[in-house]
Write an enzyme that holds these catalytic residues in place. Structure first.
Site, PDB file in Angstrom:
ATOM      1  N   CYS A   3      91.783 -92.024  24.613  1.00 25.55           N
ATOM      2  CA  CYS A   3      91.563 -92.971  23.666  1.00 25.55           C
ATOM      3  C   CYS A   3      91.088 -93.966  24.507  1.00 25.55           C
ATOM      4  CB  CYS A   3      92.897 -93.467  23.249  1.00 25.55           C
ATOM      5  SG  CYS A   3      92.686 -94.544  21.920  1.00 25.55           S
ATOM      6  N   CYS A  46      91.435 -97.550  23.853  1.00 22.09           N
ATOM      7  CA  CYS A  46      91.812 -98.861  23.880  1.00 22.09           C
ATOM      8  C   CYS A  46      92.370 -99.349  25.146  1.00 22.09           C
ATOM      9  CB  CYS A  46      92.979 -98.743  22.801  1.00 22.09           C
ATOM     10  SG  CYS A  46      94.320 -97.771  23.336  1.00 22.09           S
ATOM     11  N   CYS A 103      90.015 -98.990  19.948  1.00 21.36           N
ATOM     12  CA  CYS A 103      90.015 -97.856  20.177  1.00 21.36           C
ATOM     13  C   CYS A 103      88.665 -97.272  20.263  1.00 21.36           C
ATOM     14  CB  CYS A 103      91.058 -96.849  19.311  1.00 21.36           C
ATOM     15  SG  CYS A 103      92.730 -97.766  19.132  1.00 21.36           S
ATOM     16  N   LYS A 120      98.700 -90.164  12.836  1.00 21.76           N
ATOM     17  CA  LYS A 120      99.169 -91.543  13.420  1.00 21.76           C
ATOM     18  C   LYS A 120      99.149 -92.670  12.753  1.00 21.76           C
ATOM     19  CE  LYS A 120      98.157 -94.131  17.585  1.00 21.76           C
ATOM     20  NZ  LYS A 120      97.317 -94.261  18.901  1.00 21.76           N
ATOM     21  N   ARG A 141     101.808-101.482  24.084  1.00 23.59           N
ATOM     22  CA  ARG A 141     100.500-102.198  24.362  1.00 23.59           C
ATOM     23  C   ARG A 141     100.864-103.219  25.645  1.00 23.59           C
ATOM     24  NH1 ARG A 141      98.901-102.784  18.160  1.00 23.59           N
ATOM     25  NH2 ARG A 141      98.476-100.516  17.791  1.00 23.59           N
ATOM     26  N   ARG A 144      94.343-102.036  14.062  1.00 18.34           N
ATOM     27  CA  ARG A 144      94.017-100.825  13.980  1.00 18.34           C
ATOM     28  C   ARG A 144      94.236-100.205  12.445  1.00 18.34           C
ATOM     29  NH1 ARG A 144      93.675-101.182  19.281  1.00 18.34           N
ATOM     30  NH2 ARG A 144      95.434-100.800  20.607  1.00 18.34           N
ATOM     31  N   GLU A 169      95.280 -84.863   7.032  1.00 24.46           N
ATOM     32  CA  GLU A 169      94.785 -85.255   8.263  1.00 24.46           C
ATOM     33  C   GLU A 169      95.077 -84.064   9.349  1.00 24.46           C
ATOM     34  OE1 GLU A 169      93.146 -87.406  10.236  1.00 24.46           O
ATOM     35  OE2 GLU A 169      93.223 -89.279   9.119  1.00 24.46           O
ATOM     36  N   LYS A 208     103.510 -89.488  14.501  1.00 27.95           N
ATOM     37  CA  LYS A 208     103.645 -90.487  15.189  1.00 27.95           C
ATOM     38  C   LYS A 208     103.736 -91.849  14.315  1.00 27.95           C
ATOM     39  CE  LYS A 208     101.676 -92.964  19.065  1.00 27.95           C
ATOM     40  NZ  LYS A 208     100.616 -93.331  19.790  1.00 27.95           N
ATOM     41  N   SER A 226     107.283 -96.296  21.917  1.00 29.26           N
ATOM     42  CA  SER A 226     107.850 -97.214  22.856  1.00 29.26           C
ATOM     43  C   SER A 226     108.840 -98.093  21.912  1.00 29.26           C
ATOM     44  CB  SER A 226     106.649 -98.129  23.340  1.00 29.26           C
ATOM     45  OG  SER A 226     105.888 -98.684  22.235  1.00 29.26           O
ATOM     46  N   TYR A 255     110.191 -91.540  26.042  1.00 34.13           N
ATOM     47  CA  TYR A 255     110.489 -92.176  27.181  1.00 34.13           C
ATOM     48  C   TYR A 255     111.942 -91.905  27.879  1.00 34.13           C
ATOM     49  CZ  TYR A 255     106.277 -94.335  25.859  1.00 34.13           C
ATOM     50  OH  TYR A 255     104.859 -94.603  25.341  1.00 34.13           O
TER      51      TYR A 255
HETATM   52  C1  PBG Z   1      96.297 -94.913  21.971  1.00 33.16           C
HETATM   53  C2  PBG Z   1      97.833 -95.089  22.079  1.00 33.16           C
HETATM   54  C3  PBG Z   1      99.053 -95.630  21.758  1.00 33.16           C
HETATM   55  C4  PBG Z   1     100.270 -95.096  21.826  1.00 33.16           C
HETATM   56  C5  PBG Z   1      99.899 -93.966  22.296  1.00 33.16           C
HETATM   57  N1  PBG Z   1      98.485 -93.725  22.498  1.00 33.16           N
HETATM   58  C6  PBG Z   1      98.881 -97.227  21.108  1.00 33.16           C
HETATM   59  C7  PBG Z   1      97.996 -97.809  20.007  1.00 33.16           C
HETATM   60  O1  PBG Z   1      97.720 -96.459  19.189  1.00 33.16           O
HETATM   61  O2  PBG Z   1      97.772 -98.769  19.702  1.00 33.16           O
HETATM   62  C8  PBG Z   1     101.425 -95.801  21.650  1.00 33.16           C
HETATM   63  C9  PBG Z   1     102.650 -95.101  22.035  1.00 33.16           C
HETATM   64  C10 PBG Z   1     103.910 -95.719  22.106  1.00 33.16           C
HETATM   65  O3  PBG Z   1     104.153 -96.778  21.474  1.00 33.16           O
HETATM   66  O4  PBG Z   1     104.763 -95.287  22.888  1.00 33.16           O
HETATM   67  N2  PBG Z   1      95.996 -94.682  23.195  1.00 33.16           N
END
Ligand code: PBG
Length: 329
Positions: A127, A129, A137, A202, A212, A224, A240, A255, A281, A320
């Site tokens: 990605c 970002c 992104c 996603k 982030r 986003r 998708e 996700k 996260s 995690y």
């Molecule tokens: C984008 C990406 C994100 C996450 C994984 N890949 C962040 C986003 O889309 O803003 C989030 C993963 C998480 O929250 O643990 N590179």
């Protein structure tokens, strides 16, 4: 003398018989967690000997390459077969060009991990970002994230990961057509063995907040919503996933995980494809925060969350908690 009986209801079916002891419960358990279904995320930064804890994610660290090698080796010892890498570049620009720098943290870590940790599956998040100065992104023109020129950048990033030796590249950007473009570019350069795990469904989620902070990738303006999915949609998730499978994805992902278990179940039922779920996260942080206040029993809610994700249809879970859960099993 009156005859006393223990039963007063005449029941033929008593489901509690099979819940009487742990041994019996274990015989009839339908879903099991094993360490080999986990994928552990690592945040790779520059420098040496760096191990910096992320404020909103206790127990998760930004790691320099040498520390990441130690962490990944310990992860493998815990029985977890795979890691997925995120990068913290030293320099950011509007095009996110550090995403394909062969000497950036992720590419360097891939080489080190493939060299030093035997049989570890190394996956990389693809990605922009984390690499763009504006935190979006993709390439921004006005207020638009421009799809096709962003895909060109993503292809460069994915190729650089494959050249470094990544086993799996995982585009998480949600641009249209990126899986097909990455597959074609990989094949043209002889990387037909590099697999693609696509973040296929996603959602545009508030649960990415702590990530982030970890990846230093908060968008400087706007959000986003123009590329990540609307939380109300499930038929769209199936479209998708179908598109990504047609374009050559080997593994598809849903996700976040817990708020989208219905999506996960439908994706697995409908396609029967290798399916990943990302326990993101915010899902981790909220359990941590409640546990720190003594409001939840962390080992229990960790396992309950993960088994729920697996029961819904995930073959593999990015979490995690991978190391903690593997050690508890
Ligand atoms: C984008 C990406 C994100 C996450 C994984 N890949 C962040 C986003 O889309 O803003 C989030 C993963 C998480 O929250 O643990 N590179």
């Amino acid at each position: 003398m009156a005859v006393t009986t223990r039963t007063s209801l005449s029941l033929t079916r008593r489901p509690r018989r099979l819940r009487r002891t742990e041994a019996i419960r274990s015989l009839v358990r339908e879903t099991r967690l094993t360490p080999d279904c986990f994928i552990y995320p690592l945040f790779i930064c520059a420098g040496e000997g760096v191990r910096r804890e992320i404020g909103s994610m206790p127990g998760v660290f930004q790691l320099s390459v040498d520390e990441a090698v130690k962490e990944a080796a310990a992860t493998k010892t815990d029985g977890v077969p795979a890691v997925i890498l995120f990068g913290l570049p030293e320099k950011k620009d509007p095009e996110g060009s550090a995403a394909y720098d062969p000497d950036a943290p992720v590419q360097t870590a891939v080489r080190a991990l493939k060299r030093e940790v035997r049989d570890l599956v190394v996956m990389t998040d693809v990605c922009l970002c984390e690499y763009t100065s504006h935190g979006h992104c993709g390439i921004v023109e006005g207020d638009e994230i421009v799809n096709d020129i962003t895909v060109d950048q993503l292809v460069r990033a994915a190729l650089s990961h494959a050249v470094a030796g990544a086993d799996v590249v995982a585009p998480s950007d949600m641009m249209d057509g990126r899986v097909g473009a990455i597959r074609k570019a990989l094949d043209e350069r002889g990387f037909d063995r590099t697999a693609i795990m696509s973040y296929a469904a996603k959602y545009c989620s508030g649960f990415y907040g702590p990530f982030r902070e970890a990846a230093e990738s908060t968008p400087q303006f706007s959000d986003r919503r123009s590329h990540q999915m609307d939380p109300g949609n499930v038929a769209e998730a199936l479209r998708e996933v179908e598109i990504d499978i047609e374009e050559g994805a080997d593994i598809v992902m849903v996700k976040p995980a817990l708020p989208y278990l219905d999506v996960l179940a439908k994706v697995k039922d409908h396609f029967g494809y290798p399916t990943a779920a990302y326990h993101v996260s915010g899902e981790y942080s909220m359990l941590k925060a409640a546990a720190q206040r003594g409001w939840l029993d962390e080992p229990r809610v960790m396992m309950e969350s993960l088994i729920g994700i697996r029961r819904a249809g995930a073959d593999m879970i990015i979490t995690y908690y991978a190391r903690d859960a593997a050690r508890a099993l």
